[in-house]
Design a protein around this motif. Structure first.
Motif, PDB file in Angstrom:
ATOM      1  N   THR A  20      19.726  -9.409   3.518  1.00  0.00           N
ATOM      2  CA  THR A  20      19.774  -9.529   2.133  1.00  0.00           C
ATOM      3  C   THR A  20      21.376  -9.682   1.382  1.00  0.00           C
ATOM      4  OG1 THR A  20      17.736  -8.470   1.846  1.00  0.00           O
ATOM      5  CG2 THR A  20      19.182  -8.388  -0.247  1.00  0.00           C
ATOM      6  N   LYS A  23      23.030 -12.624   2.221  1.00  0.00           N
ATOM      7  CA  LYS A  23      22.778 -13.700   1.245  1.00  0.00           C
ATOM      8  C   LYS A  23      23.446 -13.597  -0.077  1.00  0.00           C
ATOM      9  CE  LYS A  23      18.386 -15.560   1.417  1.00  0.00           C
ATOM     10  NZ  LYS A  23      16.875 -15.531   1.005  1.00  0.00           N
ATOM     11  N   VAL A  24      23.595 -12.193  -0.534  1.00  0.00           N
ATOM     12  CA  VAL A  24      24.151 -11.872  -1.905  1.00  0.00           C
ATOM     13  C   VAL A  24      25.880 -12.246  -1.493  1.00  0.00           C
ATOM     14  CG1 VAL A  24      25.312  -9.992  -2.876  1.00  0.00           C
ATOM     15  CG2 VAL A  24      23.048  -9.788  -2.491  1.00  0.00           C
ATOM     16  N   GLU A  26      27.069 -14.719   0.529  1.00  0.00           N
ATOM     17  CA  GLU A  26      26.875 -16.037   0.733  1.00  0.00           C
ATOM     18  C   GLU A  26      26.721 -16.556  -0.796  1.00  0.00           C
ATOM     19  OE1 GLU A  26      23.489 -17.914   2.677  1.00  0.00           O
ATOM     20  OE2 GLU A  26      24.007 -20.071   1.941  1.00  0.00           O
ATOM     21  N   THR A  27      26.111 -16.471  -1.608  1.00  0.00           N
ATOM     22  CA  THR A  27      25.895 -16.508  -3.177  1.00  0.00           C
ATOM     23  C   THR A  27      27.218 -16.574  -3.703  1.00  0.00           C
ATOM     24  OG1 THR A  27      23.571 -15.966  -3.261  1.00  0.00           O
ATOM     25  CG2 THR A  27      24.642 -16.486  -5.036  1.00  0.00           C
ATOM     26  N   LEU A  65      13.529 -10.532  -7.067  1.00  0.00           N
ATOM     27  CA  LEU A  65      15.011 -10.678  -6.377  1.00  0.00           C
ATOM     28  C   LEU A  65      15.738  -9.453  -6.481  1.00  0.00           C
ATOM     29  CD1 LEU A  65      17.717 -13.648  -6.773  1.00  0.00           C
ATOM     30  CD2 LEU A  65      18.221 -11.080  -6.250  1.00  0.00           C
ATOM     31  N   ILE A 171      22.433 -12.308 -12.669  1.00  0.00           N
ATOM     32  CA  ILE A 171      22.302 -12.185 -11.260  1.00  0.00           C
ATOM     33  C   ILE A 171      23.536 -12.099 -10.692  1.00  0.00           C
ATOM     34  CG2 ILE A 171      21.183 -12.883  -9.263  1.00  0.00           C
ATOM     35  CD1 ILE A 171      18.934 -14.233 -10.598  1.00  0.00           C
ATOM     36  N   ILE A 172      24.440 -13.123 -10.784  1.00  0.00           N
ATOM     37  CA  ILE A 172      25.827 -13.082 -10.368  1.00  0.00           C
ATOM     38  C   ILE A 172      26.590 -11.973 -10.783  1.00  0.00           C
ATOM     39  CG2 ILE A 172      27.863 -14.247 -10.368  1.00  0.00           C
ATOM     40  CD1 ILE A 172      26.107 -15.999  -8.603  1.00  0.00           C
ATOM     41  N   MET A 175      25.278  -9.210  -8.481  1.00  0.00           N
ATOM     42  CA  MET A 175      25.747  -9.427  -7.030  1.00  0.00           C
ATOM     43  C   MET A 175      27.518  -9.005  -6.966  1.00  0.00           C
ATOM     44  SD  MET A 175      24.044 -12.708  -5.857  1.00  0.00           S
ATOM     45  CE  MET A 175      21.895 -12.496  -5.542  1.00  0.00           C
TER      46      MET A 175
ATOM     47  N   LEU B  75      20.486 -17.621 -14.442  1.00  0.00           N
ATOM     48  CA  LEU B  75      19.087 -17.167 -14.116  1.00  0.00           C
ATOM     49  C   LEU B  75      17.955 -17.790 -14.429  1.00  0.00           C
ATOM     50  CD1 LEU B  75      17.435 -14.939 -16.150  1.00  0.00           C
ATOM     51  CD2 LEU B  75      19.516 -13.746 -15.718  1.00  0.00           C
ATOM     52  N   TYR B  78      17.591 -20.669 -12.167  1.00  0.00           N
ATOM     53  CA  TYR B  78      16.918 -20.068 -11.124  1.00  0.00           C
ATOM     54  C   TYR B  78      15.482 -20.014 -11.322  1.00  0.00           C
ATOM     55  CZ  TYR B  78      15.697 -16.352  -7.839  1.00  0.00           C
ATOM     56  OH  TYR B  78      15.098 -15.522  -6.739  1.00  0.00           O
ATOM     57  N   ALA B 102      25.880 -21.142 -10.594  1.00  0.00           N
ATOM     58  CA  ALA B 102      25.435 -19.782 -10.388  1.00  0.00           C
ATOM     59  C   ALA B 102      23.939 -20.204 -10.111  1.00  0.00           C
ATOM     60  CB  ALA B 102      25.573 -19.166 -11.376  1.00  0.00           C
ATOM     61  N   ILE B 105      23.163 -22.576  -7.086  1.00  0.00           N
ATOM     62  CA  ILE B 105      23.117 -21.993  -5.681  1.00  0.00           C
ATOM     63  C   ILE B 105      22.583 -20.636  -5.615  1.00  0.00           C
ATOM     64  CG2 ILE B 105      25.113 -20.313  -4.408  1.00  0.00           C
ATOM     65  CD1 ILE B 105      27.258 -21.947  -5.945  1.00  0.00           C
ATOM     66  N   LEU B 106      22.083 -20.058  -6.611  1.00  0.00           N
ATOM     67  CA  LEU B 106      20.967 -18.823  -6.370  1.00  0.00           C
ATOM     68  C   LEU B 106      19.557 -19.618  -6.039  1.00  0.00           C
ATOM     69  CD1 LEU B 106      21.730 -16.838  -9.695  1.00  0.00           C
ATOM     70  CD2 LEU B 106      21.720 -16.018  -7.473  1.00  0.00           C
ATOM     71  N   VAL B 109      19.929 -20.833  -2.075  1.00  0.00           N
ATOM     72  CA  VAL B 109      20.068 -19.405  -1.112  1.00  0.00           C
ATOM     73  C   VAL B 109      19.038 -18.794  -1.449  1.00  0.00           C
ATOM     74  CG1 VAL B 109      21.298 -17.709  -0.688  1.00  0.00           C
ATOM     75  CG2 VAL B 109      22.634 -19.297  -1.513  1.00  0.00           C
ATOM     76  N   TRP B 110      18.121 -18.600  -2.591  1.00  0.00           N
ATOM     77  CA  TRP B 110      17.131 -17.550  -2.728  1.00  0.00           C
ATOM     78  C   TRP B 110      15.834 -18.180  -2.958  1.00  0.00           C
ATOM     79  CZ3 TRP B 110      18.264 -12.343  -1.872  1.00  0.00           C
ATOM     80  CH2 TRP B 110      19.572 -12.269  -1.827  1.00  0.00           C
TER      81      TRP B 110
END
Lengths: 427, 148
Positions: A20, A23-24, A26-27, A65, A171-172, A175, B75, B78, B102, B105-106, B109-110
């Protein structure tokens, strides 16, 4: 990946702290590389600020998430504030609206707030888009690097405080705080903070903050403007009145466009420190006079089914009002009522502010005076309140250009709002 | 047919009909109602965007200069992907903005079971040429073919 990572960052990316966390990282690395970042820089602010405060069923993917992050045990040690709650029983809602709110829309609110607590919510009072106010307690220092989201808070932190933050998405924001680093690009760099627009404010009176911000936002979009002529109206000190003005102005630039930073000549910290050296060679120019503001306002679409409908609700405080603003508006409502001969407001009116600001307001004589006018105070997010088909049909008025942009609420200047809610006549 | 070359933000290949916005896409204003109230076609709810307002965004090749507005934008995008209400691809004439990047990419990746190719820096001429309903093909090297 072309970003140069230090040993710790590379190890996280390679999975040393689990899948996890990898992946954080990588983002964040991919996010930075899109904008040419060559390295990560440490987040230096004491607290973070998150934009996602609402437990909407439609946002289930976000909560899942966040669950993954909690289950992996990698939640940030940096505590955070978060945008306002979407609901408050003090705010007028009919039976059907209450049912829709509780049973269809914000069904995840309670569980999401528990999730926020586990993720590091600063306190139960930490719900406001104006986290930078003294009464809320999340005010970064000049030069701090942030991993915030919330467009109005980011533009304020960058412009009025001189902190450094990109317009991160929800979310970013979380992170960057988890990793403790954010990719260095855009508004985190000296070059990215220079202005590619010169704006000259040539109005004959102090321009309405939310209207001026809207005009500039729609013109410069995501660019940085350097603004002349506002110091004439705001002075050269960032006192409460100037900060309140810039809060509303900035929110409009960020929501009607995508501005993350503005400089006000002679007023905001970097403009005072570096002056016109902040302006890039070949910067474009935008002149704003009374006619230009009138043009911008006249072009706002009216989204009401019946444009002549009587307003059913009025919201002021998007972004949340300051203590200074609550006091000033109390006096203005009182004067409006005095002029119209009415005792209470004729349109249900809600002033919204951070829980901490409302607490301080209650300690002043103004709280009782405002109550006497019939105006309600709340910590709610008006935008979230309006986000449903029932409220969409309601004729709501507001002085917020952000609320106008995202909902069917109709924008009026503060003077026009005061006249309407106190039963006067718009000239 | 015209061909444009851009930069790959999220990889993938797809063919879809163009839906063009000449102004910035306000992601929150555009998607919020669709995500909340079960609109699988994701009709655009942004009253300030005359090009897109009321148009079906899900499955379209969304051609735009950039996105604007609230920092929930990423988001929201996303979530649109996780709920399978995303555009077939997003094609930016300008360098992508931080919120759209964002979101792209989110999702990449997710979210495991979707692919939404995102290409940026296609140039102003791309947005001048492309019209609603044209057939768009995105290749895996970032090439975008536009056919009338």
């Amino acid at each position: 990946m072309s970003m140069i990572l230090n040993e710790e960052e590379q190890a996280i990316l390679d999975g040393a702290k689990g899948e996890t966390m990898a992946k954080v990282m990588e983002t964040l690395v991919r996010y930075g590389e899109v904008f040419g970042a060559t390295r990560m820089v440490p987040v230096t602010s004491e607290y973070n600020h998150l934009v996602t405060s609402f437990g909407l069923k439609a946002m289930t993917a976000v909560y899942e998430l966040m669950d993954k992050i909690l289950e992996a045990g990698v939640a940030s040690k940096q505590k955070f504030t978060v945008d306002p709650r979407p609901l408050d029983k003090n705010v007028p809602a009919n039976f059907l609206q209450s049912v829709v709110f509780k049973l269809f829309m914000y069904t995840k609110q309670d569980s999401y707030e528990k999730q926020l607590e586990r993720l590091g919510l600063l306190s139960d009072k930490g719900f406001s888009c104006t986290c930078y106010m003294d009464e809320v307690g999340n005010k970064p220092k000049y030069g701090d690097v942030l991993s915030w989201a919330e467009s109005s808070a980011v533009v304020y932190a960058n412009s009025v405080i001189g902190a450094r933050c990109n317009r991160n998405s929800g979310i970013i924001d979380l992170m960057g705080s988890i990793v403790g680093y954010v990719p260095e690009f855009g508004l985190l760099t000296d070059e990215g903070r220079r202005a590619s627009w010169v704006v000259r404010v040539n109005t004959t009176k102090k321009p309405e903050a939310q209207l001026l911000g809207s005009a500039i936002g729609m013109k410069v979009m995501e660019d940085v403007p350097y603004i002349y002529g506002l110091d004439k109206w705001l002075g050269e000190n960032l006192d409460d009145a100037a900060c309140t003005y810039l809060k509303d102005f900035g929110a409009a630039t960020a929501s009607n466009g995508a501005v993350g930073l503005y400089h006000i000549h002679n007023l905001t910290p970097e403009a005072r420190k570096m002056g016109e050296s902040l302006i890039l060679e070949g910067a474009q120019e935008y002149v704003i006079d009374d006619a230009e503001l009138a043009r911008v306002k006249a072009e706002y679409p009216v989204m009401w089914k019946n444009p002549d409908a009587t307003p059913k609700l009025c919201f002021m405080g998007c972004p949340h009002m300051s203590l200074e603003q609550l006091k000033t508006m109390t006096v203005r409502v009182e004067r409006g009522l005095e002029a119209s001969g009415k005792k209470k407001v004729v349109i249900p009116t809600v002033f919204t502010a951070a829980p901490g600001v409302l607490e301080e307001f209650e300690k002043t004589e103004y709280a009782e005076r405002l109550r006497a006018t019939g105006v309600i105070t709340s910590y709610i997010c008006p935008l979230m309140y309006m986000n449903n088909p029932l409220c969409k049909k309601m004729p709501v008025i507001t002085s917020s250009n952000k609320l106008r942009t995202y909902t069917t609420a109709r924008y009026y200047t503060e003077d026009e709002i005061i006249t309407q809610i106190t039963g006067g006549t718009i000239k | 047919m015209m061909t444009f070359k851009g930069r790959i933000i999220a990889p993938g290949t797809v063919t879809a009909k163009a839906l063009v916005s000449h102004g910035g896409l306000n992601t929150l204003a555009s998607f919020q109602a669709a995500l909340q109230f079960g609109d699988k076609e994701a009709k655009c709810g942004d009253q300030n965007n005359p090009d897109l307002f009321g148009q079906k965004m899900a499955g379209a090749a969304l051609c735009l200069p950039q996105t604007i507005g609230s920092t929930t934008g990423g988001l929201v995008l996303y979530c649109a992907c996780a709920m399978h209400r995303q555009p077939a691809c997003m094609l930016f004439s300008k360098p992508i903005d931080s919120l759209a990047a964002a979101g792209a990419i989110l999702a990449d990746v997710w979210v495991d079971d979707i692919a939404m190719p995102v290409i940026d820096s296609l140039g102003d001429e791309f947005l001048e040429y492309v019209k609603n309903g044209m057939t768009i093909t995105v290749k895996d090297d970032g090439t975008v073919e536009v056919e009338e």
